[in-house]
Scaffold this active site. Structure first.
Site, PDB file in Angstrom:
ATOM      1  N   TYR A 157      22.448  36.290 -32.853  1.00  0.00           N
ATOM      2  CA  TYR A 157      21.764  36.306 -31.554  1.00  0.00           C
ATOM      3  C   TYR A 157      22.191  37.537 -30.752  1.00  0.00           C
ATOM      4  CZ  TYR A 157      20.092  34.717 -26.967  1.00  0.00           C
ATOM      5  OH  TYR A 157      19.458  34.640 -25.745  1.00  0.00           O
ATOM      6  N   LYS A 161      19.865  40.678 -29.547  1.00  0.00           N
ATOM      7  CA  LYS A 161      19.670  41.028 -28.133  1.00  0.00           C
ATOM      8  C   LYS A 161      20.178  42.443 -27.815  1.00  0.00           C
ATOM      9  CE  LYS A 161      17.428  37.409 -26.660  1.00  0.00           C
ATOM     10  NZ  LYS A 161      16.058  37.516 -26.129  1.00  0.00           N
TER      11      LYS A 161
HETATM   12  N1  LIG Z   1      18.677  30.231 -21.448  1.00  0.00           N
HETATM   13  C1  LIG Z   1      19.564  31.203 -21.389  1.00  0.00           C
HETATM   14  O1  LIG Z   1      20.715  31.003 -20.983  1.00  0.00           O
HETATM   15  C2  LIG Z   1      19.174  32.617 -21.763  1.00  0.00           C
HETATM   16  C3  LIG Z   1      20.084  33.635 -21.463  1.00  0.00           C
HETATM   17  C4  LIG Z   1      19.757  34.944 -21.800  1.00  0.00           C
HETATM   18  C5  LIG Z   1      18.562  35.230 -22.426  1.00  0.00           C
HETATM   19  N2  LIG Z   1      17.706  34.203 -22.719  1.00  0.00           N
HETATM   20  C6  LIG Z   1      16.457  34.566 -23.379  1.00  0.00           C
HETATM   21  O2  LIG Z   1      15.384  34.188 -22.539  1.00  0.00           O
HETATM   22  C7  LIG Z   1      14.236  33.906 -23.344  1.00  0.00           C
HETATM   23  C8  LIG Z   1      13.714  32.525 -22.995  1.00  0.00           C
HETATM   24  O3  LIG Z   1      14.760  31.602 -23.194  1.00  0.00           O
HETATM   25  P1  LIG Z   1      14.722  30.089 -22.680  1.00  0.00           P
HETATM   26  O4  LIG Z   1      16.101  29.730 -22.306  1.00  0.00           O
HETATM   27  O5  LIG Z   1      13.603  29.903 -21.732  1.00  0.00           O
HETATM   28  O6  LIG Z   1      14.423  29.371 -24.093  1.00  0.00           O
HETATM   29  P2  LIG Z   1      13.558  28.077 -24.463  1.00  0.00           P
HETATM   30  O7  LIG Z   1      14.024  27.673 -25.823  1.00  0.00           O
HETATM   31  O8  LIG Z   1      13.633  27.072 -23.373  1.00  0.00           O
HETATM   32  O9  LIG Z   1      12.073  28.677 -24.544  1.00  0.00           O
HETATM   33  C9  LIG Z   1      11.732  29.586 -25.555  1.00  0.00           C
HETATM   34  C10 LIG Z   1      10.268  29.450 -25.868  1.00  0.00           C
HETATM   35  O10 LIG Z   1       9.950  30.399 -26.911  1.00  0.00           O
HETATM   36  C11 LIG Z   1       9.062  29.768 -27.812  1.00  0.00           C
HETATM   37  N3  LIG Z   1       9.140  30.412 -29.128  1.00  0.00           N
HETATM   38  C12 LIG Z   1      10.132  30.319 -30.047  1.00  0.00           C
HETATM   39  N4  LIG Z   1       9.810  31.007 -31.151  1.00  0.00           N
HETATM   40  C13 LIG Z   1       8.604  31.565 -30.938  1.00  0.00           C
HETATM   41  C14 LIG Z   1       7.743  32.383 -31.705  1.00  0.00           C
HETATM   42  N5  LIG Z   1       8.068  32.779 -32.966  1.00  0.00           N
HETATM   43  N6  LIG Z   1       6.562  32.799 -31.172  1.00  0.00           N
HETATM   44  C15 LIG Z   1       6.215  32.396 -29.914  1.00  0.00           C
HETATM   45  N7  LIG Z   1       6.981  31.603 -29.145  1.00  0.00           N
HETATM   46  C16 LIG Z   1       8.171  31.191 -29.646  1.00  0.00           C
HETATM   47  C17 LIG Z   1       9.506  28.305 -27.858  1.00  0.00           C
HETATM   48  O11 LIG Z   1       8.486  27.444 -28.334  1.00  0.00           O
HETATM   49  C18 LIG Z   1       9.880  28.059 -26.386  1.00  0.00           C
HETATM   50  O12 LIG Z   1       8.787  27.555 -25.660  1.00  0.00           O
HETATM   51  C19 LIG Z   1      14.704  34.040 -24.796  1.00  0.00           C
HETATM   52  O13 LIG Z   1      14.407  35.341 -25.262  1.00  0.00           O
HETATM   53  C20 LIG Z   1      16.215  33.870 -24.693  1.00  0.00           C
HETATM   54  O14 LIG Z   1      16.877  34.481 -25.761  1.00  0.00           O
HETATM   55  C21 LIG Z   1      17.983  32.914 -22.398  1.00  0.00           C
END
Ligand SMILES: NC(=O)c1ccc[n+]([C@@H]2O[C@H](COP(=O)([O-])OP(=O)(O)OC[C@H]3O[C@@H](n4cnc5c(N)ncnc54)[C@H](O)[C@@H]3O)[C@@H](O)[C@H]2O)c1
Length: 262
Positions: A157, A161
């Site tokens: 991961y 990133k």
């Molecule tokens: N939650 C955190 O703490 C956090 C921190 C830093 C970065 N992020 C990043 O933010 C973004 C959103 O994260 P989140 O926490 O809302 O996650 P989440 O798991 O709640 O939502 C992610 C969404 O992406 C969709 N998804 C997964 N694979 C996919 C694909 N191949 N094609 C299309 N859609 C797909 C899923 O169905 C889901 O609806 C991600 O890139 C994650 O890495 C999250």
């Protein structure tokens, strides 16, 4: 005037969590928004719930961001509905913690495919659309605190990133001649379903003993004293989609409550 009035936007990973909040905040400030996700039913529900929310229009698309044909079809759909594309958020992402010595090729490929290749394809196809239109365009990528530091139990991961940061920089350099900007934002710990799953996964691999422990330990250094809600990032994401940031490119904005000071 609202900050993104008349801007036509696609947000991937928009069926829940950060992506959904990004789309809703854009609607609140006048944009047209295509909510896109691999989870077809859930993203359709989110779009239906948001019909009429702002001055702009709402549509949705089922997309697997690792599949170029599906990404093209999603862009074609948004353009058919809105008449153009101005802003593309590459936000879909996945994580699947494993102890460093246990990381498999399958785990690496799954995470790098969605977070890395998915981001690259999303950038390329959005840029091709902007070039076809002959217009200015904005690409906004979701990075992470894991783009700045390697954390234990989530090596692929973090690598993916860090990759998002370099794609943002390379894209900014390559696409500037077409009047396309590329930026990103880096959340810290955001309370979403992704984190709930990460918490369960870390217990499963023996890195935590009780629910919530991993999130607490991960969040201990946050200067703001709490984890983020998705709404904590949307002031910045709407800014990155707006005219106010039109002169920014190649930059990642940290939104982590002071978790990592790099
Ligand atoms: N939650 C955190 O703490 C956090 C921190 C830093 C970065 N992020 C990043 O933010 C973004 C959103 O994260 P989140 O926490 O809302 O996650 P989440 O798991 O709640 O939502 C992610 C969404 O992406 C969709 N998804 C997964 N694979 C996919 C694909 N191949 N094609 C299309 N859609 C797909 C899923 O169905 C889901 O609806 C991600 O890139 C994650 O890495 C999250």
């Amino acid at each position: 005037m609202a900050r993104v009035s008349g801007r036509s936007c696609i947000v991937t990973g928009a069926a829940q969590g950060i992506g959904r909040a990004i789309g809703e905040a854009l609607l609140d400030e006048g944009a047209d928004v295509c909510f896109a996700d691999i989870n077809a039913d859930k993203v359709a529900d989110v779009a239906a719930l948001n019909q009429g929310r702002g001055a702009g229009r709402v549509t949705h698309a089922r997309v697997d961001v690792t599949d170029r044909a599906q990404v093209r079809a999603m862009i074609d759909h948004a353009v058919a509905v809105f008449g153009k594309l101005d802003v593309k958020f590459n936000n879909a992402g996945v994580n699947k913690p494993m102890n460093f010595l246990d990381v498999t090729e399958e785990n690496w490929r799954f995470i790098m495919d969605v977070n890395g290749l998915g981001c690259l394809i999303g950038m390329q196809e959005a840029a091709r659309q902007f070039i076809r239109q002959g217009t200015f365009g904005k690409i906004i990528n979701t990075a992470s605190v894991a783009s700045r530091q390697g954390f234990d139990n989530v090596a692929p991961y973090c690598a993916s990133k860090w990759g998002v940061v370099s794609l943002t920089q390379s894209g900014a350099r390559d696409l500037a001649r077409h009047d396309i900007t590329v930026t990103g934002f880096a959340p810290g710990v955001v309370a979403t379903e992704m984190w709930e799953q990460v918490d369960r996964d870390l217990m499963e691999i023996g890195a935590a003993e009780r629910p919530g422990q991993a999130m607490e330990e991960f969040s201990a250094e946050i200067l703001k004293g709490r984890v983020a809600r998705p709404e904590d990032v949307t002031g910045t994401t709407t800014f990155l989609a707006s005219r106010d940031s039109d002169y920014m490119t190649g930059q990642i904005v940290m939104i982590d409550g002071g978790m990592t000071l790099v």
